[in-house]
Write a protein that holds these residues in place. Structure first.
Motif, PDB file in Angstrom:
ATOM      1  N   LYS A 123       0.841  -1.205   0.000  1.00 15.83           N
ATOM      2  CA  LYS A 123       0.000   0.000   0.000  1.00 15.83           C
ATOM      3  C   LYS A 123       0.874   1.252   0.000  1.00 15.83           C
ATOM      4  O   LYS A 123       0.572   2.234  -0.694  1.00 15.83           O
ATOM      5  N   ALA A 124       1.951   1.246   0.786  1.00 17.44           N
ATOM      6  CA  ALA A 124       2.848   2.409   0.849  1.00 17.44           C
ATOM      7  C   ALA A 124       3.501   2.676  -0.500  1.00 17.44           C
ATOM      8  O   ALA A 124       3.701   3.843  -0.882  1.00 17.44           O
ATOM      9  N   ILE A 125       3.824   1.624  -1.243  1.00  8.35           N
ATOM     10  CA  ILE A 125       4.389   1.809  -2.583  1.00  8.35           C
ATOM     11  C   ILE A 125       3.408   2.583  -3.454  1.00  8.35           C
ATOM     12  O   ILE A 125       3.757   3.575  -4.104  1.00  8.35           O
ATOM     13  N   GLY A 126       2.164   2.152  -3.452  1.00 10.25           N
ATOM     14  CA  GLY A 126       1.162   2.847  -4.241  1.00 10.25           C
ATOM     15  C   GLY A 126       0.922   4.266  -3.778  1.00 10.25           C
ATOM     16  O   GLY A 126       0.739   5.186  -4.595  1.00 10.25           O
ATOM     17  N   TRP A 127       0.953   4.457  -2.476  1.00  6.75           N
ATOM     18  CA  TRP A 127       0.685   5.784  -1.909  1.00  6.75           C
ATOM     19  C   TRP A 127       1.782   6.786  -2.287  1.00  6.75           C
ATOM     20  O   TRP A 127       1.485   7.903  -2.722  1.00  6.75           O
ATOM     21  N   CYS A 128       3.041   6.389  -2.122  1.00  3.82           N
ATOM     22  CA  CYS A 128       4.113   7.350  -2.433  1.00  3.82           C
ATOM     23  C   CYS A 128       4.158   7.650  -3.924  1.00  3.82           C
ATOM     24  O   CYS A 128       4.453   8.791  -4.323  1.00  3.82           O
ATOM     25  N   LEU A 129       3.825   6.670  -4.754  1.00  6.72           N
ATOM     26  CA  LEU A 129       3.756   6.936  -6.193  1.00  6.72           C
ATOM     27  C   LEU A 129       2.578   7.849  -6.525  1.00  6.72           C
ATOM     28  O   LEU A 129       2.710   8.776  -7.346  1.00  6.72           O
ATOM     29  N   ARG A 130       1.440   7.605  -5.914  1.00  7.30           N
ATOM     30  CA  ARG A 130       0.263   8.443  -6.165  1.00  7.30           C
ATOM     31  C   ARG A 130       0.523   9.888  -5.740  1.00  7.30           C
ATOM     32  O   ARG A 130       0.131  10.835  -6.430  1.00  7.30           O
ATOM     33  N   GLU A 131       1.216  10.062  -4.622  1.00  4.39           N
ATOM     34  CA  GLU A 131       1.510  11.410  -4.157  1.00  4.39           C
ATOM     35  C   GLU A 131       2.486  12.107  -5.104  1.00  4.39           C
ATOM     36  O   GLU A 131       2.293  13.291  -5.429  1.00  4.39           O
TER      37      GLU A 131
ATOM     38  N   ASP B 232       3.494  12.116 -15.536  1.00  6.28           N
ATOM     39  CA  ASP B 232       4.043  11.334 -16.639  1.00  6.28           C
ATOM     40  C   ASP B 232       5.119  10.367 -16.159  1.00  6.28           C
ATOM     41  O   ASP B 232       5.186   9.218 -16.617  1.00  6.28           O
ATOM     42  N   ALA B 233       5.955  10.829 -15.218  1.00  8.24           N
ATOM     43  CA  ALA B 233       7.017   9.960 -14.708  1.00  8.24           C
ATOM     44  C   ALA B 233       6.438   8.761 -13.991  1.00  8.24           C
ATOM     45  O   ALA B 233       6.922   7.625 -14.153  1.00  8.24           O
ATOM     46  N   VAL B 234       5.406   8.984 -13.195  1.00  5.05           N
ATOM     47  CA  VAL B 234       4.789   7.876 -12.461  1.00  5.05           C
ATOM     48  C   VAL B 234       4.081   6.935 -13.425  1.00  5.05           C
ATOM     49  O   VAL B 234       4.200   5.700 -13.313  1.00  5.05           O
ATOM     50  N   ARG B 235       3.351   7.496 -14.360  1.00  4.08           N
ATOM     51  CA  ARG B 235       2.644   6.654 -15.333  1.00  4.08           C
ATOM     52  C   ARG B 235       3.638   5.790 -16.114  1.00  4.08           C
ATOM     53  O   ARG B 235       3.423   4.579 -16.278  1.00  4.08           O
ATOM     54  N   ASP B 236       4.722   6.378 -16.554  1.00  3.46           N
ATOM     55  CA  ASP B 236       5.720   5.624 -17.316  1.00  3.46           C
ATOM     56  C   ASP B 236       6.368   4.546 -16.455  1.00  3.46           C
ATOM     57  O   ASP B 236       6.586   3.411 -16.924  1.00  3.46           O
ATOM     58  N   PHE B 237       6.671   4.884 -15.213  1.00  2.44           N
ATOM     59  CA  PHE B 237       7.294   3.910 -14.317  1.00  2.44           C
ATOM     60  C   PHE B 237       6.366   2.719 -14.080  1.00  2.44           C
ATOM     61  O   PHE B 237       6.790   1.563 -14.158  1.00  2.44           O
ATOM     62  N   VAL B 238       5.116   2.998 -13.792  1.00  2.00           N
ATOM     63  CA  VAL B 238       4.174   1.922 -13.504  1.00  2.00           C
ATOM     64  C   VAL B 238       3.979   1.037 -14.733  1.00  2.00           C
ATOM     65  O   VAL B 238       3.956  -0.201 -14.633  1.00  2.00           O
ATOM     66  N   GLU B 239       3.842   1.639 -15.892  1.00  2.00           N
ATOM     67  CA  GLU B 239       3.660   0.835 -17.096  1.00  2.00           C
ATOM     68  C   GLU B 239       4.895  -0.021 -17.379  1.00  2.00           C
ATOM     69  O   GLU B 239       4.788  -1.182 -17.787  1.00  2.00           O
ATOM     70  N   ARG B 240       6.062   0.545 -17.129  1.00  2.00           N
ATOM     71  CA  ARG B 240       7.306  -0.172 -17.385  1.00  2.00           C
ATOM     72  C   ARG B 240       7.510  -1.324 -16.412  1.00  2.00           C
ATOM     73  O   ARG B 240       8.028  -2.379 -16.781  1.00  2.00           O
ATOM     74  N   GLU B 241       7.088  -1.121 -15.143  1.00  2.00           N
ATOM     75  CA  GLU B 241       7.363  -2.105 -14.097  1.00  2.00           C
ATOM     76  C   GLU B 241       6.109  -2.820 -13.615  1.00  2.00           C
ATOM     77  O   GLU B 241       6.127  -3.451 -12.561  1.00  2.00           O
ATOM     78  N   ARG B 242       5.047  -2.753 -14.376  1.00  2.00           N
ATOM     79  CA  ARG B 242       3.770  -3.336 -13.932  1.00  2.00           C
ATOM     80  C   ARG B 242       3.920  -4.808 -13.559  1.00  2.00           C
ATOM     81  O   ARG B 242       3.258  -5.299 -12.647  1.00  2.00           O
ATOM     82  N   GLY B 243       4.767  -5.513 -14.253  1.00  2.00           N
ATOM     83  CA  GLY B 243       4.938  -6.934 -13.970  1.00  2.00           C
ATOM     84  C   GLY B 243       5.604  -7.211 -12.636  1.00  2.00           C
ATOM     85  O   GLY B 243       5.471  -8.327 -12.103  1.00  2.00           O
TER      86      GLY B 243
ATOM     87  N   SER C 287      -0.433  -2.051  -5.446  1.00  2.00           N
ATOM     88  CA  SER C 287       0.450  -0.910  -5.646  1.00  2.00           C
ATOM     89  C   SER C 287       0.105  -0.168  -6.934  1.00  2.00           C
ATOM     90  O   SER C 287       0.066   1.070  -6.971  1.00  2.00           O
ATOM     91  N   VAL C 288      -0.158  -0.913  -7.992  1.00  2.00           N
ATOM     92  CA  VAL C 288      -0.513  -0.297  -9.278  1.00  2.00           C
ATOM     93  C   VAL C 288      -1.819   0.468  -9.158  1.00  2.00           C
ATOM     94  O   VAL C 288      -1.936   1.615  -9.613  1.00  2.00           O
ATOM     95  N   ARG C 289      -2.798  -0.166  -8.557  1.00  2.00           N
ATOM     96  CA  ARG C 289      -4.114   0.483  -8.417  1.00  2.00           C
ATOM     97  C   ARG C 289      -4.012   1.785  -7.624  1.00  2.00           C
ATOM     98  O   ARG C 289      -4.580   2.814  -8.006  1.00  2.00           O
ATOM     99  N   GLU C 290      -3.260   1.763  -6.527  1.00  2.00           N
ATOM    100  CA  GLU C 290      -3.104   2.951  -5.710  1.00  2.00           C
ATOM    101  C   GLU C 290      -2.309   4.042  -6.449  1.00  2.00           C
ATOM    102  O   GLU C 290      -2.638   5.214  -6.390  1.00  2.00           O
ATOM    103  N   ALA C 291      -1.280   3.632  -7.157  1.00  2.00           N
ATOM    104  CA  ALA C 291      -0.427   4.583  -7.854  1.00  2.00           C
ATOM    105  C   ALA C 291      -1.197   5.335  -8.933  1.00  2.00           C
ATOM    106  O   ALA C 291      -0.990   6.541  -9.136  1.00  2.00           O
ATOM    107  N   LEU C 292      -2.081   4.636  -9.622  1.00  2.00           N
ATOM    108  CA  LEU C 292      -2.769   5.226 -10.773  1.00  2.00           C
ATOM    109  C   LEU C 292      -4.154   5.771 -10.421  1.00  2.00           C
ATOM    110  O   LEU C 292      -4.881   6.212 -11.318  1.00  2.00           O
TER     111      LEU C 292
END
Length: 232
Positions: free
Chosen positions: A192-200, A207-218, A224-229
């Protein structure tokens, strides 16, 4: 960790006021509800947050600004008391006065994070106390590099969240590296903290967060993905 409570006349005054003022407003029914909600992490006095803050202002009325020894003494003495509201007082006090503390306060902050840890104290300590210390002394980043790999999940969560309020000052490379370091962690609170710090951080650089999540989604967990986006 063994810690020594420093001598502090200011702490004597504040603790005397605090342990007199808070119990007078105790509400046993609310206390039982709060204890159940917080998974029995500690007993409570049953003070709702607005009332607790009002009482804290009364406790602190007329007191001088503290030095680091005062902050240490007040925080440690609060955590020696069983009721959770005293820990909240300590966290609020440190948030207000973190600029009075040097980088040498970090071991005390770690002790506070790991004493009866739960999100209610850890998150504020991470974002406002540990984060404040690291912002004031970037040399402490190497300590965060150690904390992110700590076996104690609350220490790792603190490392993840310490940049939560940094905005443009965020060390993006570290943020993303920390997220990947703990991406496979089995515990909900770390994922949850991973998603939270990315969302913040996405509020600053979506754009940086979106690119990171798409690149590392696997590698990132679905949580974490759901919270980040969530807000993208």
């Amino acid at each position: 960790m063994s810690v020594t409570v420093p001598r502090s006349d200011l702490a004597d005054v504040i603790m005397e006021r605090l342990t007199t003022t808070y119990p007078r407003a105790a509400d046993p029914e609310r206390a039982a509800q709060a204890m159940a909600y917080m998974k029995n992490i500690a007993p409570f006095l049953g003070l709702p947050s607005p009332l607790r803050r009002q009482l804290s202002r009364e406790v602190l009325a007329g007191t001088p600004r503290p030095d680091e020894a005062d902050c240490t003494a007040i925080a440690l003495r609060c955590l020696q008391l069983p009721e959770r509201e005293y820990a909240y007082f300590a966290v609020d006090y440190l948030r207000r006065h973190v600029r009075r503390c040097s980088s040498g306060f970090l071991p005390i902050a770690r002790h506070l994070v790991t004493t009866d840890p739960w999100w209610d104290t850890v998150d504020a300590l991470a974002a406002h106390v540990v984060g404040g210390l690291v912002a004031a002394d970037p040399g402490l980043r190497t300590e965060m590099d150690a904390w992110i790999g700590d076996e104690d999940m609350w220490v790792a969560r603190t490392a993840l969240l310490h940049q939560l309020r940094y905005k443009d000052a965020t060390d993006t490379e570290r943020l993303f590296a920390y997220c990947l370091r703990q991406a496979g962690h089995p515990d909900f609170f770390v994922r949850k903290a991973i998603g939270w710090c990315l969302r913040e951080y996405a509020k600053t650089d979506p754009d940086a967060v979106r690119d990171f999540v798409e690149r590392e989604r696997g590698r990132l967990s679905p949580l974490s993905v759901r919270e980040a986006l969530k807000n993208l």
